[in-house]
Write a protein that holds these residues in place. Structure first.
Motif, PDB file in Angstrom:
ATOM      1  N   TRP A  94      23.942  45.490  37.298  1.00 58.82           N
ATOM      2  CA  TRP A  94      24.113  44.130  36.789  1.00 58.82           C
ATOM      3  C   TRP A  94      25.341  44.053  35.885  1.00 58.82           C
ATOM      4  O   TRP A  94      26.150  43.131  36.009  1.00 58.82           O
ATOM      5  N   LEU A  95      25.483  45.018  34.996  1.00 57.46           N
ATOM      6  CA  LEU A  95      26.631  45.031  34.086  1.00 57.46           C
ATOM      7  C   LEU A  95      27.953  45.171  34.844  1.00 57.46           C
ATOM      8  O   LEU A  95      28.916  44.451  34.584  1.00 57.46           O
ATOM      9  N   ALA A  96      27.989  46.119  35.784  1.00 63.09           N
ATOM     10  CA  ALA A  96      29.222  46.364  36.543  1.00 63.09           C
ATOM     11  C   ALA A  96      29.587  45.156  37.409  1.00 63.09           C
ATOM     12  O   ALA A  96      30.760  44.754  37.463  1.00 63.09           O
ATOM     13  N   ALA A  97      28.608  44.574  38.078  1.00 64.29           N
ATOM     14  CA  ALA A  97      28.888  43.411  38.923  1.00 64.29           C
ATOM     15  C   ALA A  97      29.334  42.219  38.084  1.00 64.29           C
ATOM     16  O   ALA A  97      30.239  41.481  38.483  1.00 64.29           O
ATOM     17  N   SER A  98      28.728  42.049  36.921  1.00 67.59           N
ATOM     18  CA  SER A  98      29.146  40.963  36.027  1.00 67.59           C
ATOM     19  C   SER A  98      30.600  41.150  35.607  1.00 67.59           C
ATOM     20  O   SER A  98      31.376  40.182  35.560  1.00 67.59           O
ATOM     21  N   LEU A  99      30.985  42.373  35.298  1.00 66.36           N
ATOM     22  CA  LEU A  99      32.362  42.669  34.921  1.00 66.36           C
ATOM     23  C   LEU A  99      33.324  42.370  36.078  1.00 66.36           C
ATOM     24  O   LEU A  99      34.356  41.724  35.882  1.00 66.36           O
ATOM     25  N   VAL A 100      32.987  42.831  37.276  1.00 69.53           N
ATOM     26  CA  VAL A 100      33.851  42.599  38.443  1.00 69.53           C
ATOM     27  C   VAL A 100      33.999  41.101  38.701  1.00 69.53           C
ATOM     28  O   VAL A 100      35.113  40.612  38.945  1.00 69.53           O
ATOM     29  N   LEU A 101      32.896  40.359  38.631  1.00 72.73           N
ATOM     30  CA  LEU A 101      32.977  38.914  38.864  1.00 72.73           C
ATOM     31  C   LEU A 101      33.793  38.217  37.785  1.00 72.73           C
ATOM     32  O   LEU A 101      34.532  37.271  38.075  1.00 72.73           O
ATOM     33  N   SER A 102      33.687  38.679  36.550  1.00 75.76           N
ATOM     34  CA  SER A 102      34.503  38.116  35.466  1.00 75.76           C
ATOM     35  C   SER A 102      35.984  38.375  35.713  1.00 75.76           C
ATOM     36  O   SER A 102      36.828  37.496  35.504  1.00 75.76           O
ATOM     37  N   LEU A 103      36.307  39.578  36.160  1.00 81.94           N
ATOM     38  CA  LEU A 103      37.706  39.907  36.461  1.00 81.94           C
ATOM     39  C   LEU A 103      38.224  39.081  37.633  1.00 81.94           C
ATOM     40  O   LEU A 103      39.358  38.600  37.604  1.00 81.94           O
ATOM     41  N   LEU A 104      37.395  38.903  38.674  1.00 78.79           N
ATOM     42  CA  LEU A 104      37.807  38.072  39.813  1.00 78.79           C
ATOM     43  C   LEU A 104      38.054  36.632  39.366  1.00 78.79           C
ATOM     44  O   LEU A 104      39.038  36.005  39.780  1.00 78.79           O
ATOM     45  N   ALA A 105      37.161  36.109  38.532  1.00 76.85           N
ATOM     46  CA  ALA A 105      37.332  34.739  38.035  1.00 76.85           C
ATOM     47  C   ALA A 105      38.587  34.610  37.181  1.00 76.85           C
ATOM     48  O   ALA A 105      39.287  33.595  37.238  1.00 76.85           O
ATOM     49  N   ALA A 106      38.901  35.645  36.407  1.00 72.84           N
ATOM     50  CA  ALA A 106      40.078  35.609  35.533  1.00 72.84           C
ATOM     51  C   ALA A 106      41.377  35.538  36.332  1.00 72.84           C
ATOM     52  O   ALA A 106      42.368  34.999  35.843  1.00 72.84           O
ATOM     53  N   VAL A 107      41.374  36.076  37.539  1.00 67.49           N
ATOM     54  CA  VAL A 107      42.588  36.034  38.366  1.00 67.49           C
ATOM     55  C   VAL A 107      42.515  34.928  39.423  1.00 67.49           C
ATOM     56  O   VAL A 107      43.295  34.914  40.367  1.00 67.49           O
TER      57      VAL A 107
END
Length: 120
Positions: A94-107
């Motif tokens: 959950w933590l890792a996927a949340s981080l990846v999705l946040s990074l995708l949204a940031a770009v």
């Protein structure tokens, strides 16, 4: 036709992000086999979540507990370790996927979820 292609892209990206999460959890807490194994675990976990949710999700509290237990059972089945290990893999996932999705949204790539990771 474009809607179908968009749906397929969202499904594939969501499965890949869910796989990243589960793979990260398995790397830390169990016998991470491969990223492909993690992606399939995410897909199977999402299917288990869906089926149990449809059958029992209407039950207050018990439906939620049964749904989450079904998801954990898939992780426990696919990786070595017990229920605590499966819960740890799910939490790290959950933590890792949340981080990846946040990074995708940031770009600029928002709108995705993490298939096989509840709540993401």
């Amino acid at each position: 036709m474009v809607a179908v292609i968009d749906s397929v892209i969202v499904f594939v990206v969501s499965a890949l992000v869910g796989g990243i999460g589960i793979y990260a959890g398995a790397l830390l807490l169990s016998d991470a086999r491969s990223y492909e194994h993690a992606v399939w675990t995410a897909v199977i976990g999402a299917l288990a979540w869906l089926v149990v949710s449809v059958l029992f999700g209407w039950l207050p509290l018990l439906g939620t507990v049964l749904t989450y237990l079904a998801y954990l059972a898939v992780i426990k089945w696919r990786y070595n370790g017990g229920w605590i290990t499966a819960a740890g893999i799910a939490l790290v996932g959950w933590l890792a996927a949340s981080l990846v999705l946040s990074l995708l949204a940031a770009v600029g790539f928002g709108g995705f979820s993490a298939l096989g990771i509840p709540g993401v």
